[in-house]
Design an enzyme around this catalytic site. Structure first.
Site, mmCIF file in Angstrom:
data_model
loop_
_atom_site.group_PDB
_atom_site.id
_atom_site.type_symbol
_atom_site.label_atom_id
_atom_site.label_comp_id
_atom_site.label_asym_id
_atom_site.label_seq_id
_atom_site.Cartn_x
_atom_site.Cartn_y
_atom_site.Cartn_z
ATOM 1 N N CYS A 67 0.833 -1.219 0.000
ATOM 2 C CA CYS A 67 0.000 0.000 0.000
ATOM 3 C C CYS A 67 0.867 1.268 0.000
ATOM 4 C CB CYS A 67 -0.896 -0.029 1.231
ATOM 5 S SG CYS A 67 -1.767 1.532 1.500
ATOM 6 N N TRP A 100 -7.859 -6.931 4.736
ATOM 7 C CA TRP A 100 -6.519 -7.233 5.238
ATOM 8 C C TRP A 100 -6.614 -8.252 6.370
ATOM 9 C CZ3 TRP A 100 -2.445 -5.416 2.598
ATOM 10 C CH2 TRP A 100 -2.571 -4.242 1.863
ATOM 11 N N ARG A 130 -14.457 1.905 6.159
ATOM 12 C CA ARG A 130 -13.540 0.925 5.582
ATOM 13 C C ARG A 130 -12.387 0.694 6.546
ATOM 14 N NH1 ARG A 130 -14.646 1.120 -0.564
ATOM 15 N NH2 ARG A 130 -13.306 -0.695 -0.601
ATOM 16 N N THR A 132 -8.914 0.406 6.627
ATOM 17 C CA THR A 132 -7.756 0.659 5.774
ATOM 18 C C THR A 132 -6.447 0.686 6.562
ATOM 19 O OG1 THR A 132 -8.144 3.027 6.067
ATOM 20 C CG2 THR A 132 -9.043 2.037 4.085
ATOM 21 N N VAL A 133 -5.352 0.480 5.850
ATOM 22 C CA VAL A 133 -4.011 0.748 6.364
ATOM 23 C C VAL A 133 -3.569 2.064 5.732
ATOM 24 C CG1 VAL A 133 -3.301 -1.613 6.786
ATOM 25 C CG2 VAL A 133 -3.002 -0.660 4.501
ATOM 26 N N GLU A 148 -5.188 8.227 8.766
ATOM 27 C CA GLU A 148 -4.981 9.012 7.544
ATOM 28 C C GLU A 148 -3.477 9.220 7.362
ATOM 29 O OE1 GLU A 148 -6.582 10.138 4.848
ATOM 30 O OE2 GLU A 148 -4.581 10.856 4.373
ATOM 31 N N SER A 149 -2.941 8.605 6.319
ATOM 32 C CA SER A 149 -1.477 8.606 6.147
ATOM 33 C C SER A 149 -0.892 10.018 6.108
ATOM 34 C CB SER A 149 -1.098 7.860 4.865
ATOM 35 O OG SER A 149 -1.658 8.496 3.735
ATOM 36 N N TYR A 194 -4.860 5.980 -9.146
ATOM 37 C CA TYR A 194 -6.074 5.200 -8.831
ATOM 38 C C TYR A 194 -7.252 5.675 -9.680
ATOM 39 C CZ TYR A 194 -3.847 2.822 -4.940
ATOM 40 O OH TYR A 194 -3.026 2.028 -4.197
HETATM 41 N N1 LIG Z 1 -6.803 7.939 3.067
HETATM 42 C C1 LIG Z 1 -6.169 6.764 3.450
HETATM 43 C C2 LIG Z 1 -6.279 5.710 2.354
HETATM 44 C C3 LIG Z 1 -5.648 4.414 2.723
HETATM 45 C C4 LIG Z 1 -6.098 3.278 1.793
HETATM 46 O O1 LIG Z 1 -6.929 3.461 0.876
HETATM 47 N N2 LIG Z 1 -5.538 2.076 2.030
HETATM 48 C C5 LIG Z 1 -5.954 0.918 1.253
HETATM 49 C C6 LIG Z 1 -4.756 0.049 0.867
HETATM 50 S S1 LIG Z 1 -3.747 0.796 -0.351
HETATM 51 C C7 LIG Z 1 -6.812 -0.002 2.113
HETATM 52 O O2 LIG Z 1 -6.428 -0.360 3.215
HETATM 53 N N3 LIG Z 1 -7.976 -0.402 1.577
HETATM 54 C C8 LIG Z 1 -8.849 -1.340 2.226
HETATM 55 C C9 LIG Z 1 -10.306 -0.985 1.978
HETATM 56 O O3 LIG Z 1 -10.598 0.055 1.389
HETATM 57 O O4 LIG Z 1 -11.155 -1.783 2.402
HETATM 58 C C10 LIG Z 1 -4.733 7.096 3.786
HETATM 59 O O5 LIG Z 1 -4.071 7.773 2.994
HETATM 60 O O6 LIG Z 1 -4.286 6.717 4.856
#
Ligand SMILES: N[C@@H](CCC(=O)N[C@@H](CS)C(=O)NCC(=O)O)C(=O)O
Length: 342
Positions: A67, A100, A130, A132-133, A148-149, A194
């Site tokens: 990611c 994940w 969601r 997310t990582v 939020e990264s 993306y």
């Molecule tokens: N805005 C978030 C986006 C993070 C993101 O989209 N991570 C993706 C992996 S690249 C994820 O974990 N997606 C899982 C999902 O959407 O269910 C950030 O920048 O931290």
């Protein structure tokens, strides 16, 4: 045996298209929410605290190695010399659940969590967003601080000063330049790739791909006189660009159709990418096998066969580059890009 009459090819094609298109749009809207015009719209992150109590061992990052957003946090952690102070948990994508998974959840408080969505719900009961990582986890308050990264890297840069050894990556004097670049690079490059890959109409793809390469062309220009985006010192703007660029030729060029040029075709961006890759601690944050496996193997609607292509590798990033000479020969110039709405 009497020969069975073959189905008319037109019927097979029309039926196949109808079934596949219906499935494709359904899966795409699950994976990538979109606007009415077919543009990909990234959901907002939910955990946005900025409260940090800097103490070695208190915080943990949860990341997936493929990611680019999570990778930003690993790069910043390395540049700040925070590897010993902030722990790491790596998650892996499940091949058929679109989530994940933990390999060994034992080092986390919810030992029965198998997946990241389970973890989010345990940490925040009723959470519907969601999973997310990256995640920045506070093991004392038992809470997700931030997911939020863009914000996590600012926190790593400024809130762990007593523990960090690396330089300031978001200095007051460069903040305006960094913010202007970030805004444009996020919209057209980080998220832009993306938008190309997840576009569900030709018009949405055409616009995203045009904006993406217009920005890359501009950045290549800036890097003629600047070793890094804002001058001779590396900043968070470089961290954010780096994690997209390193995946570009290997993944986005193919699976997201970002194929007007490769980064290796750009005279400046190619050396710039090698420069950052070769900084101490950075190569260890990069995992080409995870990138290939997850983009080609796990984005089913974009690559239903799951075949992972052979090339290219990252060998060119290990070659000598001439970027340091720019800093020696020219005074640093900061050329913030004009920001455009996404
Ligand atoms: N805005 C978030 C986006 C993070 C993101 O989209 N991570 C993706 C992996 S690249 C994820 O974990 N997606 C899982 C999902 O959407 O269910 C950030 O920048 O931290």
């Amino acid at each position: 045996m009497p020969k069975r009459a073959a189905l008319p090819p037109g019927l097979i094609v029309r039926t196949g298209k109808l079934v596949w298109n219906t499935m494709w749009h359904t899966m795409m809207s699950q994976m990538a929410p979109r606007s009415k015009s077919g543009d990909y719209v990234r959901p907002e992150s939910s955990f946005r605290s900025r409260e940090i109590f800097p103490k070695a061992g208190r915080y943990r990052l949860i990341v997936g190695m493929s990611c680019p957003w999570a990778h930003r946090t690993l790069v910043t952690r390395a540049l700040k010399g925070l590897e010993d102070a902030i722990a790491l948990t790596i998650v892996y994508p499940s091949t058929d659940e679109g989530r994940w998974l933990f390999d060994a959840p034992a080092d986390l408080p919810f030992a029965d969590c198998r997946s990241l969505p389970d973890f989010y719900s345990s940490a925040s009961p009723g959470y519907k967003g969601r999973a997310t990582v990256p995640v920045l986890w506070d093991s004392v308050a038992n809470t997700i601080v931030n997911n939020e990264s863009a914000e996590i890297i600012e926190l790593l840069n400024s809130e762990f000063e007593e523990l960090a050894t690396g330089p300031d990556l978001y200095s007051d004097s460069l903040k305006q330049d960094i913010d202007a670049l970030n805004q444009k690079i996020y919209a057209t490059v980080n998220n832009g790739v993306y938008k190309c890959g997840f576009a569900q109409t030709q018009a949405a793809y055409d616009q995203a791909v045009t904006e993406l390469f217009a920005t890359l062309d501009e950045l290549d220009e800036i890097l003629v006189t600047n070793r890094y985006l804002c001058g001779n010192a590396l900043t968070l703007a470089d961290v954010r660009l780096f994690t997209t660029l390193i995946r570009f030729d290997v993944a986005y060029h193919g699976i997201f159709k970002c194929n007007r040029r490769r980064i290796s075709d750009y005279p400046q961006l190619s050396g710039y990418l090698a420069d950052i890759y070769q900084l101490p601690g950075i190569a260890q944050t990069c995992d080409i096998n995870a990138v290939k496996r997850d983009y080609f193997g796990n984005l089913f609607p974009l690559n239903p066969g799951g075949i992972v292509p052979i090339g290219p590798g990252w060998d060119s990033l290990k070659q000598p580059h001439e970027r340091a000479a720019i800093a020696r020969s020219k005074p640093a110039q900061s050329k913030p890009a004009q920001s455009k709405p996404a």
